[in-house]
Design an enzyme around this catalytic site. Structure first.
Site, PDB file in Angstrom:
ATOM      1  N   ARG A 288       0.854  -1.188   0.000  1.00 30.57           N
ATOM      2  CA  ARG A 288       0.000   0.000   0.000  1.00 30.57           C
ATOM      3  C   ARG A 288       0.888   1.235   0.000  1.00 30.57           C
ATOM      4  NH1 ARG A 288      -1.563   2.594   4.551  1.00 30.57           N
ATOM      5  NH2 ARG A 288      -1.656   0.757   5.879  1.00 30.57           N
ATOM      6  N   HIS A 292      -3.961   4.219   4.576  1.00 30.00           N
ATOM      7  CA  HIS A 292      -5.042   3.235   4.615  1.00 30.00           C
ATOM      8  C   HIS A 292      -6.328   3.852   4.065  1.00 30.00           C
ATOM      9  CE1 HIS A 292      -7.632   0.009   6.018  1.00 30.00           C
ATOM     10  NE2 HIS A 292      -8.353   0.894   6.664  1.00 30.00           N
ATOM     11  N   TYR A 301       3.893   5.491  11.224  1.00 32.13           N
ATOM     12  CA  TYR A 301       4.260   4.104  11.515  1.00 32.13           C
ATOM     13  C   TYR A 301       5.108   3.451  10.420  1.00 32.13           C
ATOM     14  CZ  TYR A 301       0.043   3.387   8.632  1.00 32.13           C
ATOM     15  OH  TYR A 301      -0.896   3.431   7.619  1.00 32.13           O
TER      16      TYR A 301
END
Length: 396
Positions: A288, A292, A301
């Protein structure tokens, strides 16, 4: 054939954590699956070079230059649409958007492997599959704008409405596939979900029922390695595709950035389903590239060098290199496609901004088949609430 290790990696720390180290870009030692087959099926390297596969070459052996250009066009237009939707959300035109950036090959490859009579159960990120099923990109955005609950008739395209509840569509797909088998049809069903959804009980239950009833369903997991902010190694101790062994059906890991490999493996899995051999788990190993959803900040993160390592494996650039090296496409083709891409972006933008507001009272109409006193009361309260705005405007 290129392979990549699925051994657990050092847990990633959030960006800014003292002492955080990234292992992105390091090439681990090649590993084999328990059956002795390479763990990662790949037909196109990141450099755009064709590699052979004794097991899967036959599923793309007849592909023409025209079809290769079509796959490239699909990925480019899907990415352009996705970028436009992200921009629209940032401009306040959409409430939320789940980007597919980086996952185009997994979706287009698998989507083009389907027959018209196959049935698709997506999550909420399968914009490329929707494109392959003929769903107008503008229709996808109605739900994210809040003006409808989907915008298309699932039976017109054999493409179910987007499912927000994580993993539940795999149960729907399994039940539908069991019905297909009982009807004696030779069509197949495919269910899309992510690595995060693979931890849901609904997915485990779907695996159980599909195996026991030999349902003609393909479980297509897009492992983009991050379930929002949780890396895959915090969810599983084995590669996701190996989970299928415990349920008694095959699992395959495919390079999710390789559109040819995704096409070939999905064709193989669908062929198994149609011939009565039951379910298959396909794990498309991809990444990805963005957030998200547009409410997420991946820089909290993930490390930038990890993304940079995956940008070198970009699915669109990979196929373009192959097309150019094979003399299957010239600059005229790419220039024309760029114009088509921009036209698509403009059309989608205009369509979204022109969407009429929904009837505010429509949500009360189908709560109960025969009406309900509580719904009537809520409707009246909502009507009074709406009227209060008119009263305020009149007072000014």
């Amino acid at each position: 054939m290129t392979v990549e290790s699925t051994a657990p990696r050092t847990p990633r720390r959030s960006a800014g954590t003292t002492g955080a180290k990234s292992t992105a870009g390091k090439r681990p030692t090649a590993k084999k699956s328990p059956s002795g087959e390479p763990e990662l099926v790949q037909l196109l390297t990141p450099e755009g070079k064709r590699v052979k596969s004794a097991a899967y070459d036959k599923f793309v052996a007849g592909i023409t230059p025209d079809e290769l250009r079509g796959l490239y066009r699909d990925m480019v237009l899907t990415r352009r649409f996705d970028a436009e939707a992200t921009s629209l959300q940032r401009q306040g035109e959409l409430g939320l958007w789940a980007s597919l950036l980086g996952q185009e090959a997994a979706q287009i490859g698998s989507g083009r492997a389907l027959r018209d009579d196959d049935y698709v159960f997506p999550t909420y990120r399968e914009h490329g599959v929707a494109w392959c099923r003929g769903v107008d990109p503008a229709n996808l955005l109605g739900m994210f704008r809040g003006v409808n609950n989907g915008g298309w008739d699932p039976n017109s395209n054999n493409f179910h409405l987007y499912t927000i509840v994580i993993g539940s569509q795999t149960l729907h797909a399994t039940g539908y596939a069991m019905g297909v088998a009982k009807d004696g049809a030779d069509s197949a069903v495919i269910a899309y979900f992510g690595d995060g959804a693979s931890s849901q009980g609904d997915v485990a239950e779907s695996f159980t029922f599909s195996a026991v009833y030999n349902a003609p369903v393909v479980f297509f997991c897009q492992n983009n390695q991050w379930a929002i902010s949780e890396p895959t190694e915090k969810q599983t101790r084995v590669p996701l595709y190996q989970r299928a062994q415990g349920y008694g059906f095959p699992g395959v890991r495919v390079d999710g950035n390789d559109v040819l490999a995704c096409l070939a493996v999905t064709k193989w899995a669908l062929e198994r389903a149609r011939s009565g051999e039951g379910p298959t788990l396909v794990e498309a190993y991809t990444y990805r590239m963005g957030a998200h959803t547009t409410s997420d900040d991946p820089t909290r993160y993930r490390h930038d060098d990890e993304r940079a390592a995956w940008e070198a494996k970009d699915p669109i650039l990979r196929l373009r290199r192959f097309l150019e090296a094979s003399n299957h496409a010239d600059e005229g083709f790419f220039a024309e496609l760029e114009d088509e891409s921009e036209a698509l972006g403009r059309r989608v933008r205009e369509a979204v901004r022109g969407m009429p507001d929904p009837d505010h009272f429509a949500m009360f109409e189908h709560a109960y088949a025969d009406g309900h006193a509580l719904v009537d009361e809520e409707r009246a309260q909502f009507a009074a609430y709406q009227a209060s705005f008119a009263d305020e405007e009149g007072g000014n």
